[in-house]
Design an enzyme around this catalytic site. Structure first.
Site, mmCIF file in Angstrom:
data_model
loop_
_atom_site.group_PDB
_atom_site.id
_atom_site.type_symbol
_atom_site.label_atom_id
_atom_site.label_comp_id
_atom_site.label_asym_id
_atom_site.label_seq_id
_atom_site.Cartn_x
_atom_site.Cartn_y
_atom_site.Cartn_z
ATOM 1 N N ASP A 503 0.835 -1.184 0.000
ATOM 2 C CA ASP A 503 0.000 0.000 0.000
ATOM 3 C C ASP A 503 0.881 1.248 0.000
ATOM 4 O OD1 ASP A 503 -2.715 1.176 0.371
ATOM 5 O OD2 ASP A 503 -1.838 1.885 2.242
ATOM 6 N N GLU A 540 1.508 0.290 -4.932
ATOM 7 C CA GLU A 540 1.033 1.588 -5.417
ATOM 8 C C GLU A 540 2.225 2.537 -5.513
ATOM 9 O OE1 GLU A 540 -3.419 2.315 -3.934
ATOM 10 O OE2 GLU A 540 -1.991 2.121 -2.285
#
Length: 894
Positions: A503, A540
């Site tokens: 993340d 990400e």
């Protein structure tokens, strides 16, 4: 300068090395000639610094150590490691004082700056992560933390507990001897007072104690004595272990678990074959939430729904995954499954909105979201991006509260991994090392409770940065990176998972990601039972916040991971296909390739995505007619092509974030669009991802037209709005207006859509969409030319023959993969032609291919889409007849 110069609640100075303190120029009042100032580090061993007494020169119990201003800038090595401090004043401690740094850091520290009269003009606290790493990183990162195990002379396993707490004045282990009488459905809690066991401080800042075999499975906490930075308060703090591998219910205690104890290793997990290694570009990934998978599955026993053990039940979900795996799905990506702060683990503490009452409300009502939001803080659903303990499975996904205790949750998690491996599927875990839920001394702030002020990234005033939405973790600090590396190694070695999604990976450095990669690569089947080099890494790669543009380190962002084998999500392809941006205030604007607004620029972006996002891919632009490379195709102010190799790109059009693909089609297409057309556009969107040269990624339910009732941010929207029904009872549309905080401004647009029954697909519609999606996976699996795997091969073999020509169109993408160019691969065919037609039926002229015998892929000739089977190839003319709203794959025999 901004703010009050005399303020110990702020920490504007940085103690970077034992002999070096840095003060940014902005911390000084303007117009102050630094050569006339005097500088000192004030240390209070027992805390209690008082600003007024410091200014008055009457502070008791403090020692003032002179600092010398060095001429010139910070040393180059320091400036390179701390780029945001470039330009700071270098202040040096004398050698005898620097030699005392370890002792000084257990007290309260502040920097004083005096004018030529001796008056204090600046008083500020000091940030200390730099000096802690300087003192301890080299030795501390070589030690094992949490429980580690050895075997005694009787063959019994003996635990040693290790905690890194270099600034603590004392650490005591609190050990509970027994827990409540246990029943499989009951929680387990310690009873009575704990035994207090002294821990011993080591030179690397770690505190250790070795126990006895009887310590196994017992609950424990650490009690630490601190002087709190900034306030200088003396506090005794109890904390769980940040390196915990076992926890009691609701994470109230750590548990001494031996992960190698066979009692925690279910047969299914031990015996399931490990998936063989495959290349990153051969992966087709399915993003799934553990609770979503089974909570509404009527074939799963009620007590197991929403749990790890549901994966082993003969339910609709397992049947669905098996069918996807047989079609070509390789990997299941699980949303966060580490220990979370947002879900009560004890069902008795959970609240629920009544689904029967919600179902009775109108499809465009605001009442559903009101009731869901009323219990959101205590309901059993959350995406889970709120870490507490990184190395332990989440307890709310166990089958009963009793199973959330210690190694039992380990066993249930492993059972789930074993089931997925039995299905031939790899397991990717979502990792969230970029932030924690809290900082300071709050109950869920385990890191700051152990080493205050170290693990989080601080701003210029010493406040924790929150650009990630929560309390940012500074994995550029040695022990924060060590926690991340240890966590990844543990999940692979002791749970046998096959990959990680990170993340907000751009908030980590490339160096940290490479440290993870090296540690995993060191795991071998012979020594550890797993091949760590086969573990997939992606994340990400967004560039924002206080770390943006490499402000703190060289980031792990799009375009900066060449040679690492680490992938990043490709938002360029996503936006080109769907249209607009996830930040658009009006979801109806910004139409894309499959939503009725194709443009030449969108076609160019899709072509780059199909070519693995390579910056060097070259073709004639559909937008300009000129020859371009991927990095010259614009995506706003950024390049569309950013990758050096296709495994650096994860192509997707749908994920847990933002509206689902189906909801995007509902919002962007005219309301009167037929259901048949909507289904075809859904399949076409998935085709852009599945037939690409990068890594293929689907959000669970995209293939069955999943809706979240138009919710753009369903992280705390409960089971109701996160509905996922593998039995195809309904797709989740029309469950009321989605929660107001993230969607309220769009309610006027949403109301008439949610009230329209024509927008609710039937079970037959969903079944057809699933079957079409299976065919896409079969196409990817059957034709290895869609997965060339190297930039060299893609640059040689991939072209876009109609782009920018008279035969091109803004609603047409044609990709040719010609295996006759360059060295031949081992593919059974000599070429693959992918035609993505977002318009009506048409003739696609390819005169360079005239005389060649192309034919519809056998997958599509026998597939479920009867429209696509009508595609034809004219050998003499070199012309393809292509149905409207279709993805057509033609192959040339070898």
């Amino acid at each position: 300068m901004s703010g009050e110069p005399l303020d110990l609640s702020r920490a504007r100075a940085h103690w970077i090395r034992r002999d070096l303190v840095a003060l940014p120029p902005g911390a000084l009042p303007t117009g102050c000639p630094v050569e006339h100032l005097s500088w000192s580090l004030v240390v209070a061993a027992d805390g209690g610094l008082d600003l007024d007494r410091l200014v008055a020169g009457s502070q008791d119990g403090a020692e003032e150590l002179p600092l010398r201003l060095q001429a010139g800038p910070l040393p180059e090595s320091v400036a390179d490691a701390w780029p945001h401090l470039k330009g700071a004043y270098p202040l040096h401690l004398a050698d005898p004082d620097a030699a005392r740094a370890e002792d000084l850091l257990r007290g309260q520290t502040a920097l004083l700056v005096r004018d030529p009269t001796g008056a204090v003009m600046v008083a500020t606290s000091v940030q200390v992560p730099g000096v802690l790493d300087d003192l301890y990183a080299a030795s501390a990162t070589g030690r094992s933390y949490g429980p580690s195990w050895t075997t005694d002379g009787h063959g019994l396993r003996v635990p040693t507990l290790t905690l890194w707490a270099p600034t603590a004045r004392g650490v005591t282990l609190l050990l509970w001897e027994e827990v409540q009488a246990q029943h499989p459905a009951e929680a387990s809690f310690p009873v009575g007072e704990p035994v207090r066991v002294a821990m011993h401080r080591q030179q690397d800042g770690a505190w250790t104690v070795t126990g006895t075999p009887e310590w196994t499975d017992r609950c424990y906490l650490y009690e630490l004595e601190h002087v709190i930075p900034g306030s200088g308060a003396r506090r005794t703090v109890r904390s769980t272990d940040p390196w915990s591998v076992g926890l009691a219910l609701d994470s109230r205690w750590s548990v001494i678990v031996d992960l190698e104890d066979p009692v925690h290793a279910p047969a299914r997990w031990r015996e399931a074959p490990l998936p063989p290694p495959i290349r990153a570009v051969d992966q087709a990934i399915y993003e799934l939430h553990v609770r979503d998978f089974s909570r509404g599955d009527d074939r799963v026993p009620d007590g197991l729904r929403g749990s790890y053990l549901a994966f082993g039940q003969p339910g609709h979900g397992r049947d669905h995954l098996r069918a996807l795996a047989e079609a070509g799905l390789s990997t299941v990506h699980l949303l966060p499954t580490f220990d979370l702060t947002s879900i009560p683990e004890d069902p008795a503490e959970q609240l629920h909105a009544d689904p029967d009452e919600l179902a009775a409300l109108p499809p465009d009502s605001a009442e559903q979201q009101r009731r869901v939001r009323a219990v959101a803080g205590r309901d059993p659903f959350n995406w889970g991006y709120d870490p507490w303990h990184f190395l332990v499975p989440e307890g709310s996904y166990t089958s009963t509260p009793g199973e959330a205790h210690g190694g039992r949750r380990t066993a249930q998690f492993r059972d789930m991994v074993g089931v997925l491996h039995e299905l031939g599927l790899r397991v990717v875990l979502d990792q969230v090392y970029n932030h924690t839920t809290d900082s300071g001394l709050h109950r869920t702030s385990v890191l700051d409770r152990v080493v205050p002020g170290y693990y989080h990234r601080l701003d210029g005033d010493g406040r924790v940065e929150t650009s990630t939405c929560c309390q940012n973790v500074a994995t550029e600090h040695a022990m924060a990176e060590r926690l991340m590396v240890d966590g990844c190694v543990l999940w692979v070695r002791h749970y046998r998972v096959d990959g990680f999604r990170f993340d907000l990976m751009g908030h980590h450095s490339r160096a940290t990601m490479m440290a993870v990669r090296r540690a995993l690569d060191a795991l071998t089947v012979a020594e550890h039972g797993v091949d760590g080099s086969a573990v997939l890494l992606y994340g990400e790669g967004w560039n924002f916040g206080e770390v943006a543009d490499n402000a703190r380190f060289h980031q792990a962002v799009q375009g900066q991971l060449a040679g690492t084998g680490i992938g990043t999500f490709n938002d360029r392809l996503r936006d080109a296909v769907r249209g607009g941006s996830v930040h658009d205030p009006d979801p109806r604007t910004g139409l894309g390739f499959v939503t009725g607004g194709p443009t030449g620029e969108r076609v160019d972006q899709i072509q780059v995505g199909l070519a693995g996002g390579l910056r060097r891919i070259s073709f004639r632009s559909q937008a300009t007619g000129q020859q371009v490379t991927g990095e010259r195709v614009p995506y706003g102010q950024a390049p569309t092509g950013y990758a050096e190799s296709p495994e650096e790109v994860v192509n997707y059009v749908d994920a847990h974030d933002n509206e689902t693909l189906w909801d995007t089609l509902v919002l962007k297409l005219p309301q009167g669009t037929s259901m048949r057309e909507r289904l075809r556009r859904n399949t076409l969107a998935l085709a852009t991802v599945t037939l690409s040269q990068g890594i293929c990624f689907w959000h669970a339910g995209a293939e069955l037209l999943r809706s979240k009732s138009l919710d753009r941010n369903s992280y705390a929207s409960g089971d109701w709005f996160n509905h996922l029904d593998f039995a195809l009872g309904d797709n989740g549309f029309g469950r009321g207006l989605p929660p107001e905080p993230d969607n309220g401004t769009r309610w006027p647009v949403m109301r008439p859509l949610l009230a329209d029954p024509a927008l609710l697909p039937s079970a037959q519609d969903q079944a057809h969409a699933v079957a079409c999606a299976h065919d896409l996976l079969r196409l990817r699996a059957a034709h290895p030319l869609l997965r060339l795997g190297s930039a060299t091969a893609i640059l040689e073999k991939v072209t876009f023959p109609v782009s920018g020509t008279a035969d091109g169109a803004d609603d047409l993408v044609v990709m040719l993969v010609d295996d006759l160019r360059g060295p031949r691969s081992d593919a059974p065919e000599s070429g693959v032609l992918v035609i993505l037609n977002a318009g009506g039926g048409r003739e696609v002229r390819l005169p360079a291919l005239a005389g060649q015998r192309w034919q519809l892929s056998p997958v599509q000739r026998t597939g479920v889409d009867e429209v696509v089977t009508g595609a034809l190839w004219d050998v003499a003319e070199g012309r393809a007849s292509v149905p409207g709203l279709s993805a057509v794959v033609l192959v040339r025999p070898g």
